[in-house]
Design an enzyme around this catalytic site. Structure first.
Site, PDB file in Angstrom:
ATOM      1  N   VAL A  56       7.168  -2.360  -4.352  1.00 38.31           N
ATOM      2  CA  VAL A  56       6.894  -1.260  -3.426  1.00 38.31           C
ATOM      3  C   VAL A  56       7.269  -1.724  -2.024  1.00 38.31           C
ATOM      4  O   VAL A  56       6.727  -2.708  -1.527  1.00 38.31           O
ATOM      5  CB  VAL A  56       5.394  -0.888  -3.459  1.00 38.31           C
ATOM      6  N   VAL A  63       8.930  -0.274   2.021  1.00 34.61           N
ATOM      7  CA  VAL A  63       9.533   0.697   2.941  1.00 34.61           C
ATOM      8  C   VAL A  63      10.172  -0.138   4.055  1.00 34.61           C
ATOM      9  O   VAL A  63       9.497  -1.007   4.624  1.00 34.61           O
ATOM     10  CB  VAL A  63       8.440   1.632   3.534  1.00 34.61           C
ATOM     11  N   GLY A  72       4.879   8.218   6.171  1.00 35.49           N
ATOM     12  CA  GLY A  72       4.431   8.868   4.943  1.00 35.49           C
ATOM     13  C   GLY A  72       5.306   8.596   3.723  1.00 35.49           C
ATOM     14  O   GLY A  72       5.134   9.233   2.685  1.00 35.49           O
ATOM     15  N   GLU A 121      -1.543  -6.252   0.558  1.00 34.07           N
ATOM     16  CA  GLU A 121      -2.698  -6.219   1.464  1.00 34.07           C
ATOM     17  C   GLU A 121      -3.762  -5.334   0.825  1.00 34.07           C
ATOM     18  O   GLU A 121      -3.441  -4.255   0.306  1.00 34.07           O
ATOM     19  CB  GLU A 121      -2.305  -5.655   2.827  1.00 34.07           C
ATOM     20  N   TYR A 149      -4.076   0.376  -1.050  1.00 32.31           N
ATOM     21  CA  TYR A 149      -3.997   1.225  -2.234  1.00 32.31           C
ATOM     22  C   TYR A 149      -5.271   1.977  -2.612  1.00 32.31           C
ATOM     23  O   TYR A 149      -5.227   2.845  -3.476  1.00 32.31           O
ATOM     24  CB  TYR A 149      -3.504   0.395  -3.430  1.00 32.31           C
ATOM     25  N   PHE A 196       2.884  -9.465 -10.530  1.00 34.44           N
ATOM     26  CA  PHE A 196       4.160  -8.827 -10.922  1.00 34.44           C
ATOM     27  C   PHE A 196       4.639  -7.865  -9.844  1.00 34.44           C
ATOM     28  O   PHE A 196       3.895  -7.551  -8.940  1.00 34.44           O
ATOM     29  CB  PHE A 196       4.004  -8.102 -12.273  1.00 34.44           C
TER      30      PHE A 196
HETATM   31  C1  LIG Z   1       2.912  -1.204   3.048  1.00 30.74           C
HETATM   32  C2  LIG Z   1       4.087  -0.240   3.176  1.00 30.74           C
HETATM   33  C3  LIG Z   1       4.702   0.021   1.817  1.00 30.74           C
HETATM   34  C4  LIG Z   1       3.549   1.065   3.776  1.00 30.74           C
HETATM   35  O1  LIG Z   1       4.571   2.036   3.786  1.00 30.74           O
HETATM   36  P1  LIG Z   1       4.549   3.283   4.831  1.00 30.74           P
HETATM   37  O2  LIG Z   1       5.633   4.190   4.418  1.00 30.74           O
HETATM   38  O3  LIG Z   1       4.529   2.731   6.204  1.00 30.74           O
HETATM   39  O4  LIG Z   1       3.128   3.931   4.514  1.00 30.74           O
HETATM   40  P2  LIG Z   1       2.729   5.469   4.770  1.00 30.74           P
HETATM   41  O5  LIG Z   1       3.297   5.891   6.102  1.00 30.74           O
HETATM   42  O6  LIG Z   1       3.080   6.302   3.606  1.00 30.74           O
HETATM   43  O7  LIG Z   1       1.159   5.319   4.873  1.00 30.74           O
HETATM   44  C5  LIG Z   1       0.264   5.955   3.997  1.00 30.74           C
HETATM   45  C6  LIG Z   1      -1.118   5.566   4.419  1.00 30.74           C
HETATM   46  O8  LIG Z   1      -1.288   4.163   4.199  1.00 30.74           O
HETATM   47  C7  LIG Z   1      -1.678   3.516   5.415  1.00 30.74           C
HETATM   48  N1  LIG Z   1      -1.077   2.196   5.398  1.00 30.74           N
HETATM   49  C8  LIG Z   1       0.228   1.904   5.211  1.00 30.74           C
HETATM   50  N2  LIG Z   1       0.395   0.565   5.223  1.00 30.74           N
HETATM   51  C9  LIG Z   1      -0.799   0.007   5.415  1.00 30.74           C
HETATM   52  C10 LIG Z   1      -1.264  -1.331   5.534  1.00 30.74           C
HETATM   53  N3  LIG Z   1      -0.426  -2.369   5.450  1.00 30.74           N
HETATM   54  N4  LIG Z   1      -2.586  -1.531   5.712  1.00 30.74           N
HETATM   55  C11 LIG Z   1      -3.444  -0.476   5.824  1.00 30.74           C
HETATM   56  N5  LIG Z   1      -3.053   0.811   5.707  1.00 30.74           N
HETATM   57  C12 LIG Z   1      -1.756   1.039   5.522  1.00 30.74           C
HETATM   58  C13 LIG Z   1      -1.145   4.410   6.498  1.00 30.74           C
HETATM   59  O9  LIG Z   1      -1.849   4.207   7.698  1.00 30.74           O
HETATM   60  C14 LIG Z   1      -1.396   5.770   5.899  1.00 30.74           C
HETATM   61  O10 LIG Z   1      -2.768   6.068   6.022  1.00 30.74           O
HETATM   62  P3  LIG Z   1      -3.336   7.576   5.970  1.00 30.74           P
HETATM   63  O11 LIG Z   1      -3.109   8.076   4.597  1.00 30.74           O
HETATM   64  O12 LIG Z   1      -4.774   7.397   6.318  1.00 30.74           O
HETATM   65  O13 LIG Z   1      -2.558   8.327   7.000  1.00 30.74           O
HETATM   66  C15 LIG Z   1       5.172  -0.776   4.141  1.00 30.74           C
HETATM   67  O14 LIG Z   1       4.594  -1.073   5.372  1.00 30.74           O
HETATM   68  C16 LIG Z   1       5.847  -2.034   3.617  1.00 30.74           C
HETATM   69  O15 LIG Z   1       6.885  -1.952   2.963  1.00 30.74           O
HETATM   70  N6  LIG Z   1       5.229  -3.213   3.915  1.00 30.74           N
HETATM   71  C17 LIG Z   1       5.788  -4.506   3.549  1.00 30.74           C
HETATM   72  C18 LIG Z   1       5.908  -4.693   2.052  1.00 30.74           C
HETATM   73  C19 LIG Z   1       4.610  -4.448   1.322  1.00 30.74           C
HETATM   74  O16 LIG Z   1       3.555  -4.894   1.730  1.00 30.74           O
HETATM   75  N7  LIG Z   1       4.721  -3.726   0.205  1.00 30.74           N
HETATM   76  C20 LIG Z   1       3.601  -3.468  -0.670  1.00 30.74           C
HETATM   77  C21 LIG Z   1       3.737  -4.382  -1.841  1.00 30.74           C
HETATM   78  S1  LIG Z   1       2.311  -4.323  -2.883  1.00 30.74           S
END
Ligand SMILES: CC(C)(COP(=O)(O)OP(=O)(O)OC[C@H]1O[C@@H](n2cnc3c(N)ncnc32)[C@H](O)[C@@H]1OP(=O)(O)O)[C@@H](O)C(=O)NCCC(=O)NCCS
Length: 407
Positions: free
Chosen positions: A81, A83, A91, A118, A122, A407
């Site tokens: 996962v 972005v 979003g 983190e 989720y 994983f």
């Molecule tokens: C974590 C990640 C996937 C979030 O993607 P994003 O597109 O910025 O997330 P969204 O804009 O859809 O956010 C959805 C919600 O999650 C929250 N959120 C997103 N990332 C977060 C984080 N790291 N910690 C806490 N909250 C988070 C947002 O504030 C938002 O909250 P809301 O529903 O209350 O408005 C992105 O920052 C990323 O790729 N991070 C690095 C890789 C990673 O950690 N991937 C996950 C692997 S398990």
């Protein structure tokens, strides 16, 4: 912004979609990487987000089985996962998570599970912390398995061909009865667990495979690498990086650990995938030298609540009634459900023993947290007098659930 979420169509798109998480590992997948990966993760389970035709995010789901207390059940293993930082907090994760969970439901998988980068991400999508992971950073020289405990098996270092035959035999015996374990195909063993490409060694040496046998049968194993740091002889420190330790019973588990702690000329031993109720702290006489820490483990999302409860089963006769108070995506999961011995589940008008949201149910499902713990943590409420104790009696597990692999 003209963004679209859809599954990938070809290997090139697949590579770009896994490249979004790759960005955070400093990894740009080659066509060969993408090909290897796609043998485990079919295109139709890999989502991409396209911004004006360019892939800027991805999320996948391995088709797996997850072991619950009553046995293995189909489960979406959510993975890769990511972005891209250029598109964060608009979003995109939310869109991918919702689309993925709709798909999981259509496929009839009652659960989704993941390891979180983190812990804060989720819960909002209905995932509850379901297992804890014990990390070890041991000062090896101060440690030994208590000498009065007998050595029962014999140990050999084996090659890849033998490992691919012997290790799954041990793993399958443990997997079928251990909540939190995931199924592994032969491809999975070859590419992931026993795969030993130099870029995955991260400064350590090649993968070593140690097998314990009793009466000629495999009963346990360790997978590890040795990493050496320091420029000069005087500065060298050596770490045993344990990838996986498994034994079919207590004696096999002990034999593997005795071997690991006796590897000469090494200083530290590290592993981060152990059950919280592992016997290791009791097998040594200097528990503090193990450097134990606890982290979050597997996060579980009940996607179809009645099917998840039915697959979970009960630990004895009787029935438990659970009210699921909220679900951020699937309103039909909300309501009161009665689970009876034998795995029968029905909607019910009975007074619930416990009330909790779908995330709380995810935390209870494998037995990693009792309802009493969840209530103490403000994640469940007692619905009827004695309800928490009744529910805990029927959700009792003998051992802590754990998942041996990220994983
Ligand atoms: C974590 C990640 C996937 C979030 O993607 P994003 O597109 O910025 O997330 P969204 O804009 O859809 O956010 C959805 C919600 O999650 C929250 N959120 C997103 N990332 C977060 C984080 N790291 N910690 C806490 N909250 C988070 C947002 O504030 C938002 O909250 P809301 O529903 O209350 O408005 C992105 O920052 C990323 O790729 N991070 C690095 C890789 C990673 O950690 N991937 C996950 C692997 S398990």
């Amino acid at each position: 912004m003209a963004v679209r979420v859809r599954t990938v169509r070809d290997l090139e798109e697949f590579g770009a979609a896994i490249g979004a998480i790759g960005h955070y590992f400093g990894w740009q997948p080659t066509p060969e990487d993408a090909e290897r990966f796609s043998a485990l993760l079919p295109f139709e389970r890999m989502l991409a987000v396209l911004d004006n035709g360019r892939i800027v995010a991805g999320a996948g789901a391995y088709p797996l089985e997850l072991t619950l207390p009553a046995g293995p059940v189909p489960c979406a293993g959510v993975t890769v996962v990511g972005v891209l930082p250029s598109h964060r907090r608009r979003g995109l994760l939310r869109r991918m998570m919702e689309s993925q969970l709709d798909d999981v439901r259509e496929r009839g998988e009652p659960l989704a599970a993941l390891w979180a980068s983190e812990e804060t991400i989720y819960g909002r999508f209905g995932y509850g912390l379901a297992t804890l992971a014990l990390h070890v950073e041991a000062k090896r020289k101060q440690l030994r398995i208590r000498p009065e405990l007998p050595r029962e098996g014999t140990l050999r270092l084996i090659d890849q061909d033998e490992a691919i035959r012997a290790l799954p035999r041990v793993y399958e015996r443990v997997r079928k009865r251990t909540p939190g374990f995931l199924s592994r195909s032969r491809d999975w063993w070859e590419t992931r667990r026993l795969g030993d490409r130099p870029e995955n060694r991260r400064g350590a040496g090649p993968l070593v495979r140690a097998l314990v046998e009793r009466d000629g049968s495999p009963v346990g194993y360790a997978l590890y690498r040795i990493a050496q740091e320091g420029a000069t002889f005087a500065e060298w420190t050596k770490t045993v990086r344990v990838v996986e330790v498994l034994g079919v019973d207590d004696a096999a588990h002990r034999d593997v650990w005795r071997f690991l702690l006796e590897i000469d000329w090494t200083d530290t031993l590290r592993t981060d995938q152990m059950p919280v109720d592992d016997a290791l702290p009791l097998l040594v006489d200097r528990v503090n030298e193990l450097g134990l820490r606890i982290y979050d483990g597997l996060w579980v999302r009940p996607v179809d609540v009645p099917a998840a409860l039915a697959a979970r089963g009960t630990a004895g006769d009787g029935r438990v009634t659970v009210e699921v108070t909220a679900d951020p995506q699937f309103p039909d999961n909300v309501g009161t459900w009665t689970l009876e011995a034998g795995g029968r589940v029905r909607r019910s008008s009975r007074r619930p023993d416990v009330r909790l949201d779908v995330q709380g149910l995810g935390s209870a499902l494998l037995g990693g947290f009792t309802f009493a713990q969840l209530a103490r943590g403000g994640r469940a409420e007692e619905g009827a007098r004695g309800g928490v104790a009744r529910a805990d009696a029927l959700f009792r597990v003998d051992r802590a659930p754990w998942c041996p692999e990220i994983f």
